[in-house]
Design an enzyme around this catalytic site. Sequence first.
Site, PDB file in Angstrom:
ATOM      1  N   ASP A 105     -11.768  16.788   7.913  1.00  0.00           N
ATOM      2  CA  ASP A 105     -10.920  17.522   8.750  1.00  0.00           C
ATOM      3  C   ASP A 105     -10.444  16.866  10.131  1.00  0.00           C
ATOM      4  O   ASP A 105      -9.979  17.362  11.032  1.00  0.00           O
ATOM      5  CB  ASP A 105     -11.642  18.682   9.122  1.00  0.00           C
ATOM      6  CG  ASP A 105     -11.850  19.914   8.142  1.00  0.00           C
ATOM      7  OD1 ASP A 105     -11.208  19.546   6.982  1.00  0.00           O
ATOM      8  OD2 ASP A 105     -12.292  20.841   8.120  1.00  0.00           O
ATOM      9  N   THR A 106     -10.950  15.613  10.131  1.00  0.00           N
ATOM     10  CA  THR A 106     -10.442  14.911  11.256  1.00  0.00           C
ATOM     11  C   THR A 106     -10.056  13.471  11.033  1.00  0.00           C
ATOM     12  O   THR A 106      -9.208  13.494  10.314  1.00  0.00           O
ATOM     13  CB  THR A 106     -12.007  14.374  12.089  1.00  0.00           C
ATOM     14  OG1 THR A 106     -12.945  13.940  11.204  1.00  0.00           O
ATOM     15  CG2 THR A 106     -12.436  15.743  12.697  1.00  0.00           C
TER      16      THR A 106
END
Length: 361
Positions: free
Chosen positions: A220-221
């Site tokens: 998610d990064t």
Amino acid sequence: MYISYSSILTLTLLAFTVSAKKDNHSNGKHNPKGRAFQRILQVWFENQDFADVSAVPGFNDLVKEGILLDNFNAITHPSEPNYVAAGGGSNFGITNDDYYNIPANVSTIYDLLENKGLTWKVYQEDIPSVGYTGYKAGQYVRKHNPAIIFDSVGLNATRLQNIVGGNTNRATQTEQHKEMNIKPYAHHINLDDQFQKDVTSGDLPAWMFYTPNMLNDGHDTNASYAGNWLASFYEKTLKSNPNFLKETLVLITFDENHSKTTARNRVWSLLLGAVPKKLKGTTDSTFYTHYSTLNSVERNWDLGNLGRGDTNKTESNVFKFAEKALHYKNVDISIADAPWNLEFLPGMMTGKSYNQTHAAV
Ligand SMILES: *[C@@H]1O[C@H](CO)[C@@H](O)[C@H](O)[C@H]1NC(C)=O
Ligand SMILES: *[C@@H]1O[C@H](CO)[C@@H](O)[C@H](O)[C@H]1NC(C)=O
Ligand SMILES: *[C@@H]1O[C@H](CO)[C@@H](O)[C@H](O)[C@H]1NC(C)=O
Ligand SMILES: *[C@@H]1O[C@H](CO)[C@@H](O)[C@H](O)[C@H]1NC(C)=O
Ligand SMILES: *[C@@H]1O[C@H](CO)[C@@H](O)[C@H](O)[C@H]1NC(C)=O
Ligand SMILES: *[C@@H]1O[C@H](CO)[C@@H](O)[C@H](O)[C@H]1NC(C)=O
Ligand SMILES: *[C@@H]1O[C@H](CO)[C@@H](O)[C@H](O)[C@H]1NC(C)=O
């Protein structure tokens, strides 16, 4: 010859002390010695391309400490079938990230390890409880767990005790979180960081798998964020017991390439820790896949095999530095000839998933 009671006692105690020094144990069990390594830790990151990872200091700074594998390939897309492949030697027809239960009669690496008296643990950051079988909780996801999807683990209360917590120390919102629009994390975790505990005590399983949470693994990064996490994990956790890296083969890898179907599924991978000193800072271009890790582990402890990807000669070259010790002959597949590894083959789990919305089975 007369031997006194006390000298027998002394000898027994001496023998016990010597054997206790020889190898480490987990849950009171001693692990048999391996041909090339004494124990292995895999740390899996998510969805980044080789070139992007190479440019990130958190990853690239570690290259001088290990062997860079620049022809290591995932099995397919998306995540789940790769994690399943790491435990079972096949993606069993899984082509998505849904909730699956692979029947308990399917053999896994966990069976092979246990058959030889070897211990294993799967460390999952943010898993809400030991052996949690739910689909998702906070930044923990079942699809990144290489054991729980097999019913031989997921429905076995004893084996579920091997699915434990990792580092949970990231509750505050940093500048980087703000910049990336990541909300402070609400899910409350009261599980211990079992990995840190085990590293500190030196009471370690022979086979370890560590899954950082959905932020730390880059899912998610991005690669920079994951690299910062790795740098800190390396310095603060892996080096916290000076014997850990000396005695443990560590594989840093990724589940799959980011570029899905437009590029070969090559993933940035590095072998650290218990590798020959003279090979530190070198690059190894042998064609590897996630099945290579299985085959290397199986041969290291004479475990036998699963008879799936782990025995397919094309897909299961063993780690070259250990090729001799493992009594194996790798096949030569150059970077140019390497397959793309985008398997979407039907298998026993085709059409067998369902979506679970509640936490526990
Ligand atoms: C993964 O995808 C990228 C394209 O963005 C490509 O540059 C890279 O070479 C691919 N795989 C490999 C071989 O790392
Ligand atoms: C394994 O279990 C599944 C589901 O319980 C069953 O359909 C299958 O026939 C079994 N396979 C073998 C080889 O026993
Ligand atoms: C559950 O796992 C334990 C430990 O591996 C094993 O001894 C036991 O036979 C398993 N139980 C079943 C029902 O498979
Ligand atoms: C990751 O995201 C941060 C914040 O948006 C950004 O500063 C950084 O350049 C990104 N890194 C990569 C490799 O994309
Ligand atoms: C395991 O235990 C032995 C004996 O106590 C010790 O020599 C060794 O360094 C320990 N390993 C770790 C990783 O703590
Ligand atoms: C072995 O792996 C190769 C390369 O991925 C693949 O083409 C072949 O079909 C596999 N063989 C079997 C029997 O699965
Ligand atoms: C599970 O949910 C996802 C997302 O809503 C959906 O794409 C997928 O088709 C569902 N799978 C099943 C088996 O229902």
